[in-house]
Design a protein around this motif. Structure first.
Motif, PDB file in Angstrom:
ATOM      1  N   LEU A  91      48.747  54.466  72.654  1.00  0.00           N
ATOM      2  CA  LEU A  91      48.888  52.684  72.796  1.00  0.00           C
ATOM      3  C   LEU A  91      48.323  52.866  74.426  1.00  0.00           C
ATOM      4  CD1 LEU A  91      52.937  51.893  72.853  1.00  0.00           C
ATOM      5  CD2 LEU A  91      51.024  50.604  71.828  1.00  0.00           C
ATOM      6  N   THR A  92      48.033  52.379  75.227  1.00  0.00           N
ATOM      7  CA  THR A  92      47.156  51.662  76.360  1.00  0.00           C
ATOM      8  C   THR A  92      48.533  51.201  77.048  1.00  0.00           C
ATOM      9  OG1 THR A  92      45.972  50.471  76.400  1.00  0.00           O
ATOM     10  CG2 THR A  92      45.223  52.985  76.022  1.00  0.00           C
ATOM     11  N   PHE A  93      48.388  51.640  78.539  1.00  0.00           N
ATOM     12  CA  PHE A  93      50.077  50.619  79.738  1.00  0.00           C
ATOM     13  C   PHE A  93      48.961  51.121  80.948  1.00  0.00           C
ATOM     14  CE2 PHE A  93      53.699  52.113  81.392  1.00  0.00           C
ATOM     15  CZ  PHE A  93      54.587  50.841  81.768  1.00  0.00           C
ATOM     16  N   LEU A  94      49.264  49.722  81.346  1.00  0.00           N
ATOM     17  CA  LEU A  94      48.525  49.728  82.667  1.00  0.00           C
ATOM     18  C   LEU A  94      49.660  49.486  83.615  1.00  0.00           C
ATOM     19  CD1 LEU A  94      45.461  48.830  84.249  1.00  0.00           C
ATOM     20  CD2 LEU A  94      46.277  46.548  83.934  1.00  0.00           C
ATOM     21  N   VAL A  95      50.067  50.411  84.761  1.00  0.00           N
ATOM     22  CA  VAL A  95      50.659  49.878  85.717  1.00  0.00           C
ATOM     23  C   VAL A  95      50.295  49.675  86.659  1.00  0.00           C
ATOM     24  CG1 VAL A  95      52.582  51.222  84.193  1.00  0.00           C
ATOM     25  CG2 VAL A  95      51.203  51.993  86.046  1.00  0.00           C
ATOM     26  N   ASP A  96      51.266  49.465  87.791  1.00  0.00           N
ATOM     27  CA  ASP A  96      50.522  49.070  89.332  1.00  0.00           C
ATOM     28  C   ASP A  96      51.216  50.669  90.201  1.00  0.00           C
ATOM     29  OD1 ASP A  96      52.879  48.819  89.645  1.00  0.00           O
ATOM     30  OD2 ASP A  96      53.462  46.906  91.289  1.00  0.00           O
ATOM     31  N   VAL A  97      50.228  50.537  91.477  1.00  0.00           N
ATOM     32  CA  VAL A  97      50.482  52.356  91.490  1.00  0.00           C
ATOM     33  C   VAL A  97      51.741  52.539  92.570  1.00  0.00           C
ATOM     34  CG1 VAL A  97      48.224  52.956  91.201  1.00  0.00           C
ATOM     35  CG2 VAL A  97      48.815  51.563  93.005  1.00  0.00           C
ATOM     36  N   ALA A  98      52.015  52.249  92.749  1.00  0.00           N
ATOM     37  CA  ALA A  98      53.856  52.626  93.333  1.00  0.00           C
ATOM     38  C   ALA A  98      53.460  53.883  92.681  1.00  0.00           C
ATOM     39  CB  ALA A  98      54.771  51.380  93.179  1.00  0.00           C
TER      40      ALA A  98
ATOM     41  N   THR B 263      40.837  57.077  92.615  1.00  0.00           N
ATOM     42  CA  THR B 263      42.009  57.496  93.262  1.00  0.00           C
ATOM     43  C   THR B 263      42.440  57.164  94.262  1.00  0.00           C
ATOM     44  OG1 THR B 263      40.297  58.996  93.959  1.00  0.00           O
ATOM     45  CG2 THR B 263      40.871  59.276  91.200  1.00  0.00           C
ATOM     46  N   LEU B 264      41.911  56.257  95.482  1.00  0.00           N
ATOM     47  CA  LEU B 264      43.041  56.296  96.978  1.00  0.00           C
ATOM     48  C   LEU B 264      44.035  55.347  96.230  1.00  0.00           C
ATOM     49  CD1 LEU B 264      39.477  55.586  99.377  1.00  0.00           C
ATOM     50  CD2 LEU B 264      41.007  56.986  99.119  1.00  0.00           C
ATOM     51  N   TYR B 265      44.092  54.954  95.162  1.00  0.00           N
ATOM     52  CA  TYR B 265      45.425  53.924  95.187  1.00  0.00           C
ATOM     53  C   TYR B 265      46.593  54.695  94.589  1.00  0.00           C
ATOM     54  CZ  TYR B 265      43.625  48.789  96.042  1.00  0.00           C
ATOM     55  OH  TYR B 265      43.872  48.214  96.694  1.00  0.00           O
ATOM     56  N   ASN B 266      46.454  55.805  93.817  1.00  0.00           N
ATOM     57  CA  ASN B 266      47.534  56.930  93.128  1.00  0.00           C
ATOM     58  C   ASN B 266      47.697  56.419  94.471  1.00  0.00           C
ATOM     59  OD1 ASN B 266      46.401  57.182  91.231  1.00  0.00           O
ATOM     60  ND2 ASN B 266      44.827  59.294  91.697  1.00  0.00           N
ATOM     61  N   PHE B 267      47.792  56.630  96.285  1.00  0.00           N
ATOM     62  CA  PHE B 267      48.314  57.255  97.125  1.00  0.00           C
ATOM     63  C   PHE B 267      49.011  56.025  98.201  1.00  0.00           C
ATOM     64  CE2 PHE B 267      46.598  60.646  96.399  1.00  0.00           C
ATOM     65  CZ  PHE B 267      46.723  61.509  95.978  1.00  0.00           C
ATOM     66  N   GLN B 268      48.496  54.550  97.639  1.00  0.00           N
ATOM     67  CA  GLN B 268      49.272  53.622  98.395  1.00  0.00           C
ATOM     68  C   GLN B 268      49.229  52.830  97.359  1.00  0.00           C
ATOM     69  OE1 GLN B 268      46.148  51.971 100.692  1.00  0.00           O
ATOM     70  NE2 GLN B 268      44.602  52.199  99.584  1.00  0.00           N
TER      71      GLN B 268
ATOM     72  N   THR C 288      46.453  52.571  85.948  1.00  0.00           N
ATOM     73  CA  THR C 288      46.615  52.677  87.400  1.00  0.00           C
ATOM     74  C   THR C 288      46.113  51.049  87.745  1.00  0.00           C
ATOM     75  OG1 THR C 288      45.577  54.426  88.259  1.00  0.00           O
ATOM     76  CG2 THR C 288      47.811  54.077  87.831  1.00  0.00           C
ATOM     77  N   ARG C 289      47.015  50.195  87.917  1.00  0.00           N
ATOM     78  CA  ARG C 289      46.074  49.251  89.210  1.00  0.00           C
ATOM     79  C   ARG C 289      46.431  49.030  90.702  1.00  0.00           C
ATOM     80  NH1 ARG C 289      49.074  44.579  89.568  1.00  0.00           N
ATOM     81  NH2 ARG C 289      51.015  44.758  88.308  1.00  0.00           N
ATOM     82  N   PRO C 290      45.534  49.051  91.456  1.00  0.00           N
ATOM     83  CA  PRO C 290      46.300  48.250  92.749  1.00  0.00           C
ATOM     84  C   PRO C 290      47.208  46.981  92.902  1.00  0.00           C
ATOM     85  CG  PRO C 290      43.618  47.351  92.118  1.00  0.00           C
ATOM     86  CD  PRO C 290      44.434  48.097  91.251  1.00  0.00           C
ATOM     87  N   SER C 291      47.951  46.401  93.395  1.00  0.00           N
ATOM     88  CA  SER C 291      48.979  46.159  93.496  1.00  0.00           C
ATOM     89  C   SER C 291      48.708  44.537  94.454  1.00  0.00           C
ATOM     90  CB  SER C 291      50.688  46.893  94.339  1.00  0.00           C
ATOM     91  OG  SER C 291      50.078  47.756  95.174  1.00  0.00           O
ATOM     92  N   GLY C 292      49.332  44.583  95.123  1.00  0.00           N
ATOM     93  CA  GLY C 292      48.497  42.975  95.657  1.00  0.00           C
ATOM     94  C   GLY C 292      47.901  41.932  94.936  1.00  0.00           C
ATOM     95  N   GLY C 293      47.060  41.081  95.976  1.00  0.00           N
ATOM     96  CA  GLY C 293      46.127  40.466  95.353  1.00  0.00           C
ATOM     97  C   GLY C 293      45.110  40.898  93.973  1.00  0.00           C
ATOM     98  N   GLU C 294      44.425  41.874  94.513  1.00  0.00           N
ATOM     99  CA  GLU C 294      43.659  42.989  94.145  1.00  0.00           C
ATOM    100  C   GLU C 294      43.946  42.801  92.935  1.00  0.00           C
ATOM    101  OE1 GLU C 294      39.958  43.252  94.148  1.00  0.00           O
ATOM    102  OE2 GLU C 294      40.293  44.453  96.358  1.00  0.00           O
ATOM    103  N   GLY C 295      45.316  43.325  92.395  1.00  0.00           N
ATOM    104  CA  GLY C 295      46.499  43.670  91.001  1.00  0.00           C
ATOM    105  C   GLY C 295      46.163  42.419  90.338  1.00  0.00           C
ATOM    106  N   ASP C 296      46.232  41.398  90.864  1.00  0.00           N
ATOM    107  CA  ASP C 296      46.680  40.073  90.138  1.00  0.00           C
ATOM    108  C   ASP C 296      45.153  39.837  89.837  1.00  0.00           C
ATOM    109  OD1 ASP C 296      49.159  39.800  91.108  1.00  0.00           O
ATOM    110  OD2 ASP C 296      48.611  38.190  92.915  1.00  0.00           O
ATOM    111  N   ASN C 297      44.609  39.990  90.702  1.00  0.00           N
ATOM    112  CA  ASN C 297      42.977  39.818  89.764  1.00  0.00           C
ATOM    113  C   ASN C 297      42.312  40.556  88.560  1.00  0.00           C
ATOM    114  OD1 ASN C 297      42.525  37.287  91.983  1.00  0.00           O
ATOM    115  ND2 ASN C 297      40.942  38.507  92.743  1.00  0.00           N
ATOM    116  N   ILE C 298      42.874  41.705  88.529  1.00  0.00           N
ATOM    117  CA  ILE C 298      42.989  42.706  88.252  1.00  0.00           C
ATOM    118  C   ILE C 298      43.411  42.365  86.312  1.00  0.00           C
ATOM    119  CG2 ILE C 298      43.422  45.235  87.074  1.00  0.00           C
ATOM    120  CD1 ILE C 298      41.094  45.427  88.925  1.00  0.00           C
ATOM    121  N   VAL C 299      44.840  41.972  86.859  1.00  0.00           N
ATOM    122  CA  VAL C 299      45.516  41.221  85.764  1.00  0.00           C
ATOM    123  C   VAL C 299      44.878  40.162  85.189  1.00  0.00           C
ATOM    124  CG1 VAL C 299      47.488  40.995  84.475  1.00  0.00           C
ATOM    125  CG2 VAL C 299      47.501  42.733  86.237  1.00  0.00           C
TER     126      VAL C 299
END
Lengths: 275, 425
Positions: free
Chosen positions: B28-35, A227-232, B62-73
């Motif tokens: 429908l499931t939909f994966l976005v980064d978390v901005a 959930t920490l990723y919700n805000f950053q 949701t998924r993290p952005s940046g390098g971690e997000g690339d790995n997830i995708v």
């Protein structure tokens, strides 16, 4: 002069511990009550406007009360994996320690391999998919057990070496069957190391971030660390909400510690004296 | 868990037996980064989409952005566990996920015609188009603090020389001329990456030669200029004192509050300024990174992320419906209503409101006059070295000189080119 030295040493220790443990916590708490603009400075200044309640509500309500679901998931994963770890590790440790056989060296090798070889993500996911455990909580629990088992086994094996064999024999003479012997005689004796295990492993599993990230995708499977990723994000971070979330995430382990403080300290010192 | 499993089983059986039953209630499931902005926009778009299509629900994951997000995708594509629709970068990162093997082409879909051509080239692999743009185009250039410019009577520079003269004037007035924030290493690349319009003005086919390994940054004077500019700004002593430790958020603060006059950044930062310093939004202006020729001044453009459908999706028909909705004028208007206008949209027929923040207003003329924009290099060539941000930090803090940095980067790029299996490397 002689009395002064311990006092000075004590003071220095206190200051050092204060800097290491209290200051970061205070920093988190301070950011958590600020507004967005104040918290984006990330400094120790006193908040010009406190909005503790507003931040709390925002964090809990974020993404459709995701945090509450995450608490539930994390608790389930932690409780069940730690239970499994304690039972399985104690059993393996007991047998390894008490029954020397030609298998021992292979088992020992497997245990050490579990510690040394880092698990690969994609093959593990394939395996999970094939046995239908991917994206399930019980699959995640099994993963946590598998990844942490080696460490627990080592702890148990070392401790069981200090439990006298005479106890086993006495129980057997009184007519205990193997399972009874283990669960009614040995396991209660292992309480000190079990407490150590529970503390160490629950913190590790509750705080685990990468494993749930890869093995437990899905909107309903979120754990508290995720959930920490919700805000950053890379470009825009809401530090006030992020720190409020961190504060909320650190609370459950803190409560556990406050309630079980006595048992934890007792368990650790008891183990230390016996060893 | 059991409920979910049953649903899944039911779903597959029903789809196998009666084709119409599958459309009854599709999720429908939909994966976005978390901005936070991204999620706010998509929640609004999904609400409107679900209202029009009562038989489809869309669930955001949701998924993290940046390098971690690339790995997830990459992991989820490789294991066939990707959601029905997902959001991911365009350009070189899009090429790196191997689109021809994993994604569903949208070339023949009617909604592909709504997309502006300049975006299409960044989501094309081989013969086919794969993605739909999700937000506005961004410019890479330099933000400036309007009150400082007014106070010192400066003019927006159209050549690098004029820019450096402005910097000197600001420095002489006792202010910080350029904010740099190397703790967030990605922010250090801007002077180099935003210079691509100027490279292209000098060597029109640079991207092609570069991909073919026939042109190098270190040996092409125009391309080397980007690194040199980074070095010049450092050597001029124009930077804020804590440039090595400052963060992106610090950069925005310095810019918005007038603690620094310039901040090289992408225009998406308008959204972040709006969120954190709304009362200062009108103090911030924007200009393209000037080249050496004042008569040929233009903007380097970044394309937004795209929406893609993976081949593993079981609800492709519904996924196409969703993409079609995102590629409509209605979706642009929803976005403007949710987070405000941040730049020109890439869907034909989309318009901006009359009132936009000054930085966005400064951005628009580059697009209107035509011929004054160039896509950033990462959208024209699949090659972008992974260590660029570390190298630009070194050059930007005087640890390494420009030529040395450019040579090091040319070597860094080689690894990625070989990984992609490009010819001639």
């Amino acid at each position: 002069m002689k009395q002064l030295r311990p006092a000075i040493l004590g003071c220095i220790t206190l200051v050092v511990f204060c800097v290491i443990f209290v200051v970061p916590f205070f920093f988190i708490a301070l950011q958590a009550v600020k507004d967005r603009q104040g918290s984006s400075l990330l400094n120790f200044s006193w908040p010009s406007e406190t909005q503790l309640w507003q931040n709390l509500v925002d964090v809990v309500q974020a993404r459709d009360y995701q945090l509450l679901l995450a608490y539930f998931n994390s608790t389930v994963i932690t409780v069940f994996s730690v239970t499994g770890l304690v039972i399985f590790a104690a059993m393996v440790g007991y047998v390894l320690q008490r029954r020397p056989s030609k298998w021992n060296k292979y088992v020992n090798f497997a245990v050490l391999a579990g510690l040394m070889i880092p698990p690969a993500v994609v093959p593990t996911i394939w395996l999970l998919q094939q046995i239908g455990l991917f994206k399930t909580i019980h699959g995640m629990i099994l993963i946590e057990i598998a990844y942490n088992l080696s460490f627990s086994i080592l702890l148990y094996r070392a401790f069981i070496a200090t439990v006298p064999r005479d106890l086993d024999e006495a129980a057997r003479i009184d007519g205990a069957k193997p399972l009874q012997l283990f669960f009614r005689v040995i396991l209660p004796l292992l309480k000190p190391v079990t407490v150590t295990n529970i503390v160490v492993q629950s913190i590790a599993i509750f705080n685990d971030f990468t494993n749930p990230l890869y093995y437990l995708p899905g909107k309903d499977n979120v754990t508290v660390q995720l959930t920490l990723y919700n805000f950053q994000s890379q470009f825009s971070t809401q530090y006030h909400l992020l720190f409020m979330n961190i504060l909320l995430v650190t609370i459950p382990p803190l409560i556990v510690f406050i309630f079980f403080n006595k048992q934890i300290v007792e368990g650790m010192t008891a183990g230390a004296v016996k060893g | 868990m059991t409920i979910r499993l049953n649903k899944l089983l039911l779903g597959t059986t029903a789809a196998g037996l009666i084709a119409t039953a599958a459309a009854a209630e599709t999720e429908l499931t939909f994966l976005v980064d978390v901005a936070p902005d991204t999620i706010a926009v998509f929640e609004a778009i999904i609400d409107a989409f679900e209202a029009q299509n009562p038989d489809i629900t869309v669930e955001i994951e949701t998924r993290p952005s940046g390098g971690e997000g690339d790995n997830i995708v990459k992991t989820r594509l490789a294991t066939g566990e990707m959601t029905d629709v997902f959001l991911y970068n365009t350009g070189s990162l899009f090429q790196a996920i191997n689109p021809e093997n994993f994604l569903v082409p949208i070339t023949d879909q009617p909604y592909a015609d709504n997309i502006i051509d300049s975006f299409l080239q960044t989501v094309t692999a081989g013969e086919n188009v794969y993605g739909v743009p999700t937000s506005t185009a961004m410019g890479g250039g330099i933000f400036y603090n309007i009150p400082i410019y007014e106070q010192l009577g400066l003019e927006v520079p159209t050549s690098w020389e004029a820019f450096m003269a402005n910097n000197q004037a600001i420095k002489d007035a006792g202010m910080v001329a350029v904010a740099q924030t190397y703790r967030d290493t990605w922010t250090s690349q801007l002077f180099v990456l935003s210079d691509y319009y100027n490279i292209q003005a000098d060597v029109p086919d640079f991207a092609e030669l570069y991909t073919m390994n026939e042109a190098k940054i270190a040996t092409t004077p125009a391309a080397l200029r980007g690194f040199e500019k980074l070095q010049e700004v450092y050597e001029g002593g124009f930077l804020n004192e804590d440039f090595g430790a400052a963060t992106f958020d610090d950069g925005l603060r310095m810019l918005a509050n007038g603690e620094a006059a310039h901040y090289p950044m992408l225009t998406f930062a308008v959204g972040a300024i709006q969120a954190t310093y709304p009362e200062r939004l009108n103090d911030v202006g924007f200009f393209a990174q000037p080249g050496d020729d004042a008569d040929n001044n233009g903007l380097t453009v970044w394309m937004p992320s795209g929406l893609y459908i993976p081949q593993s999706s079981e609800n492709q028909e519904e996924a196409h419906k969703f993409l079609a909705f995102v590629a409509s004028v209605e979706a642009c208007d929803i976005q403007t209503a949710t987070i405000g206008a941040q730049g020109p949209y890439l869907i034909k027929g989309c318009t901006l409101p009359d009132e936009v923040p000054p930085a966005v207003a400064d951005l628009l003329p580059y697009f209107q006059d035509g011929g004054q924009t160039a896509p950033a290099l990462e959208f024209l060539s699949p090659i972008k070295g992974p260590a660029l941000e570390q190298i630009t930090v070194e050059v930007g803090s005087g640890i390494r000189n420009a030529l040395d940095g450019a040579e090091l980067y040319d070597n860094d790029v080689r690894k990625q080119a070989q990984q992609l299996g490009l010819p001639n490397w």
